[in-house]
Design an enzyme around this catalytic site. Structure first.
Site, PDB file in Angstrom:
ATOM      1  N   ARG A 251     -28.150   7.465  16.518  1.00 28.90           N
ATOM      2  CA  ARG A 251     -28.048   6.177  17.181  1.00 28.90           C
ATOM      3  C   ARG A 251     -29.631   5.718  17.722  1.00 28.90           C
ATOM      4  NH1 ARG A 251     -24.381   3.339  21.508  1.00 28.90           N
ATOM      5  NH2 ARG A 251     -25.307   4.773  22.907  1.00 28.90           N
TER       6      ARG A 251
ATOM      7  N   TYR B 292      -8.800   9.329  27.281  1.00 26.98           N
ATOM      8  CA  TYR B 292      -8.880   8.054  26.748  1.00 26.98           C
ATOM      9  C   TYR B 292      -7.434   7.219  26.606  1.00 26.98           C
ATOM     10  CZ  TYR B 292     -13.970   8.670  25.971  1.00 26.98           C
ATOM     11  OH  TYR B 292     -15.243   8.717  26.066  1.00 26.98           O
TER      12      TYR B 292
ATOM     13  N   ASP C  83     -15.896  10.185  14.833  1.00 26.52           N
ATOM     14  CA  ASP C  83     -15.575  10.287  16.277  1.00 26.52           C
ATOM     15  C   ASP C  83     -14.431  11.050  16.722  1.00 26.52           C
ATOM     16  OD1 ASP C  83     -17.069   8.594  18.929  1.00 26.52           O
ATOM     17  OD2 ASP C  83     -14.855   8.481  18.950  1.00 26.52           O
TER      18      ASP C  83
ATOM     19  N   ARG D  84     -25.537   0.673   9.884  1.00 28.67           N
ATOM     20  CA  ARG D  84     -24.425   0.071  10.825  1.00 28.67           C
ATOM     21  C   ARG D  84     -24.404  -1.345  10.998  1.00 28.67           C
ATOM     22  NH1 ARG D  84     -22.083   2.433  14.582  1.00 28.67           N
ATOM     23  NH2 ARG D  84     -21.204   0.182  14.661  1.00 28.67           N
TER      24      ARG D  84
ATOM     25  N   ARG E 255     -23.823  14.122  19.666  1.00 23.34           N
ATOM     26  CA  ARG E 255     -23.600  12.865  19.514  1.00 23.34           C
ATOM     27  C   ARG E 255     -24.596  11.906  19.702  1.00 23.34           C
ATOM     28  NH1 ARG E 255     -21.836   9.025  23.414  1.00 23.34           N
ATOM     29  NH2 ARG E 255     -21.963  10.232  24.969  1.00 23.34           N
TER      30      ARG E 255
HETATM   31  O1  CP3 Z   1     -24.740  12.211  15.652  1.00 22.29           O
HETATM   32  C1  CP3 Z   1     -23.733  11.792  15.359  1.00 22.29           C
HETATM   33  O2  CP3 Z   1     -23.316  10.920  14.753  1.00 22.29           O
HETATM   34  C2  CP3 Z   1     -22.377  12.721  15.879  1.00 22.29           C
HETATM   35  C3  CP3 Z   1     -21.184  12.020  15.795  1.00 22.29           C
HETATM   36  C4  CP3 Z   1     -20.332  11.965  16.842  1.00 22.29           C
HETATM   37  C5  CP3 Z   1     -19.950  10.495  17.394  1.00 22.29           C
HETATM   38  N1  CP3 Z   1     -19.196  10.608  18.311  1.00 22.29           N
HETATM   39  C6  CP3 Z   1     -20.546   9.399  16.583  1.00 22.29           C
HETATM   40  C7  CP3 Z   1     -20.516   8.063  17.722  1.00 22.29           C
HETATM   41  C8  CP3 Z   1     -19.819  12.760  17.703  1.00 22.29           C
HETATM   42  C9  CP3 Z   1     -20.184  14.403  17.796  1.00 22.29           C
HETATM   43  C10 CP3 Z   1     -18.984  12.187  18.689  1.00 22.29           C
HETATM   44  C11 CP3 Z   1     -18.206  12.794  19.690  1.00 22.29           C
HETATM   45  C12 CP3 Z   1     -17.635  11.826  20.862  1.00 22.29           C
HETATM   46  N2  CP3 Z   1     -17.431  10.564  20.819  1.00 22.29           N
HETATM   47  C13 CP3 Z   1     -17.291  12.415  21.988  1.00 22.29           C
HETATM   48  C14 CP3 Z   1     -17.605  13.794  22.525  1.00 22.29           C
HETATM   49  C15 CP3 Z   1     -19.146  14.465  22.438  1.00 22.29           C
HETATM   50  C16 CP3 Z   1     -19.779  13.938  23.756  1.00 22.29           C
HETATM   51  O3  CP3 Z   1     -20.702  13.408  23.429  1.00 22.29           O
HETATM   52  O4  CP3 Z   1     -19.551  14.065  24.789  1.00 22.29           O
HETATM   53  C17 CP3 Z   1     -16.974  11.583  22.812  1.00 22.29           C
HETATM   54  C18 CP3 Z   1     -16.558  11.747  24.434  1.00 22.29           C
HETATM   55  C19 CP3 Z   1     -16.937  10.366  22.264  1.00 22.29           C
HETATM   56  C20 CP3 Z   1     -16.293   8.900  22.618  1.00 22.29           C
HETATM   57  C21 CP3 Z   1     -17.391   8.030  22.219  1.00 22.29           C
HETATM   58  N3  CP3 Z   1     -17.776   7.386  21.021  1.00 22.29           N
HETATM   59  C22 CP3 Z   1     -18.264   7.539  23.291  1.00 22.29           C
HETATM   60  C23 CP3 Z   1     -18.627   7.973  24.670  1.00 22.29           C
HETATM   61  C24 CP3 Z   1     -19.053   6.758  22.681  1.00 22.29           C
HETATM   62  C25 CP3 Z   1     -20.575   5.767  23.317  1.00 22.29           C
HETATM   63  C26 CP3 Z   1     -20.205   4.663  23.384  1.00 22.29           C
HETATM   64  C27 CP3 Z   1     -21.625   3.743  23.582  1.00 22.29           C
HETATM   65  O5  CP3 Z   1     -21.873   3.064  22.836  1.00 22.29           O
HETATM   66  O6  CP3 Z   1     -22.188   4.056  24.756  1.00 22.29           O
HETATM   67  C28 CP3 Z   1     -18.599   6.556  21.207  1.00 22.29           C
HETATM   68  C29 CP3 Z   1     -19.404   5.747  20.143  1.00 22.29           C
HETATM   69  C30 CP3 Z   1     -19.921   6.586  19.121  1.00 22.29           C
HETATM   70  N4  CP3 Z   1     -19.754   7.795  18.577  1.00 22.29           N
HETATM   71  C31 CP3 Z   1     -21.252   5.999  18.498  1.00 22.29           C
HETATM   72  C32 CP3 Z   1     -21.810   7.102  17.387  1.00 22.29           C
HETATM   73  C33 CP3 Z   1     -22.766   7.299  16.760  1.00 22.29           C
HETATM   74  C34 CP3 Z   1     -22.183   5.041  18.939  1.00 22.29           C
HETATM   75  C35 CP3 Z   1     -21.721   4.046  17.863  1.00 22.29           C
HETATM   76  C36 CP3 Z   1     -22.557   2.784  17.966  1.00 22.29           C
HETATM   77  O7  CP3 Z   1     -22.569   1.753  18.920  1.00 22.29           O
HETATM   78  O8  CP3 Z   1     -23.346   2.722  16.971  1.00 22.29           O
END
Ligand code: CP3
Length: 319
Positions: free
Chosen positions: A6, A126, A51, A15, A2
């Site tokens: 970023r 969630y 996501d 983005r 994940r």
């Molecule tokens: O590299 C990638 O882009 C992989 C794609 C990916 C994302 N989310 C993109 C994302 C994957 C595999 C996920 C899975 C995901 N999302 C999980 C399971 C994996 C893990 O790491 O535990 C969970 C728990 C989520 C829920 C979620 N979505 C969280 C906790 C967050 C982060 C919040 C933050 O900003 O701190 C997101 C947002 C998210 N998902 C981002 C990305 C690239 C960040 C978005 C941004 O602000 O640019």
């Protein structure tokens, strides 16, 4: 993992004017962002940009992803009426997935694409809490207090997750990963009773589709044997348990993924190299090992450190 993207300036650029969930529904954005870490770092596989809440949005739930926070649900799911809102997912709900995966498979050539979905416990947390949660108290209240409702919710989420993964596999994803990120909040006993039957159901059905299955959670040291019992081919391990120990906890013939601490990438390169070398050597005790971080890339990580790490792992794993 994940957020690999970023830490990249090219990710922030594309983005800048596009909200997260909009980006996840646009094939052009999905393709570009999925390709970015592959182009820059030369990693061995791509992870589909999406996501875990995308399928829930696709069936009509009012939710958003807030930067720096994570998924936020407008009207949390806490009772039978709420659970009824979770209808089945149809491939027609996510046409952008089919399109983006198809394009990606063509662009990636021999580099495999990993599809993914959230596991029912993490999704339930969630939905019930309404956002990220430290203690998962409302989730556990439903799980402990109303097991029938809980199982109904888990069954519905399992169906949505399975369908979302099947769409990705049908379009050409070469492996799938099920993220149960927050399941480490449970005791082994509660995991066995309330979660394992549902994740096992998902992995059993995926088994018919002949793609490698990866299963990951954070803080799951005490759950590794049960996570593995759920039926994945590969179990992801965070940084808390060394891989040689983890290898003793999983089922025979199960490979491991992991497990460099993402925060270690903020230390000097010599330290990173030593730790990555240690992960590789301990990983040799496992049936198979996919080198990875123990959790997502932290946003302030130096991208050059990731490139250097990828090169190091490639060199070291040839010997
Ligand atoms: O590299 C990638 O882009 C992989 C794609 C990916 C994302 N989310 C993109 C994302 C994957 C595999 C996920 C899975 C995901 N999302 C999980 C399971 C994996 C893990 O790491 O535990 C969970 C728990 C989520 C829920 C979620 N979505 C969280 C906790 C967050 C982060 C919040 C933050 O900003 O701190 C997101 C947002 C998210 N998902 C981002 C990305 C690239 C960040 C978005 C941004 O602000 O640019």
């Amino acid at each position: 993992m994940r957020q690999a993207g970023r830490s990249l300036p090219e990710y922030r650029r594309v983005r800048a004017d596009v909200p997260m969930l909009e980006a996840c529904a646009r094939p052009d954005m999905i393709v570009e962002i999925t390709m970015q870490p592959v182009r820059r770092h030369g990693v061995d596989a791509a992870i589909y940009f999406s996501d875990i809440v995308v399928p829930l949005k696709a069936i009509g739930l009012d939710l958003d992803i807030k930067s720096g926070v994570g998924p936020v649900v407008a009207d949390p799911v806490r009772d039978a009426d709420g659970i009824k809102r979770l209808r089945e997912l149809s491939p027609d709900d996510v046409p952008f997935v089919t399109e983006a995966v198809g394009t990606l498979v063509g662009e990636l050539g021999t580099t495999p694409l990993i599809g993914f979905a959230g596991a029912p416990f993490t999704l339930a947390s969630y939905l019930i809490e309404g956002g990220p949660s430290k203690n998962h108290e409302r989730t556990k209240a439903l799980m402990y207090g109303e097991p029938e409702l809980w199982n109904d919710l888990m069954r519905r989420l399992s169906g949505i997750t399975l369908e979302f993964l099947k769409v990705q596999i049908a379009a050409g994803a070469g492996a799938v990963q099920l993220f149960d990120s927050w399941v480490g909040a449970l005791s082994a006993e509660d995991y066995r009773t309330s979660v394992l039957p549902h994740t096992s159901w998902i992995f059993e059905r995926l088994g018919e589709l002949d793609v490698p299955r990866i299963h990951f959670g954070v803080g799951t040291g005490e759950l590794l044997s049960l996570l593995s019992e759920a039926g994945a081919d590969v179990v992801g391990v965070d940084w808390r348990v060394p891989l040689d120990k983890a290898a003793q906890r999983v089922q025979p013939a199960t490979a491991l993924q992991g497990n460099l601490d993402p925060a270690a990438l903020f230390a000097p390169w010599e330290v990173v190299a030593e730790r990555a070398g240690d992960v590789l050597s301990r990983g040799r005790a496992a049936e198979g090992h996919i080198f990875n971080l123990g959790h997502g890339v932290l946003p302030d990580t130096d991208p050059d450190m990731l490139t250097r790490l990828t090169e190091f792992v490639h060199e070291e794993s040839q010997t």
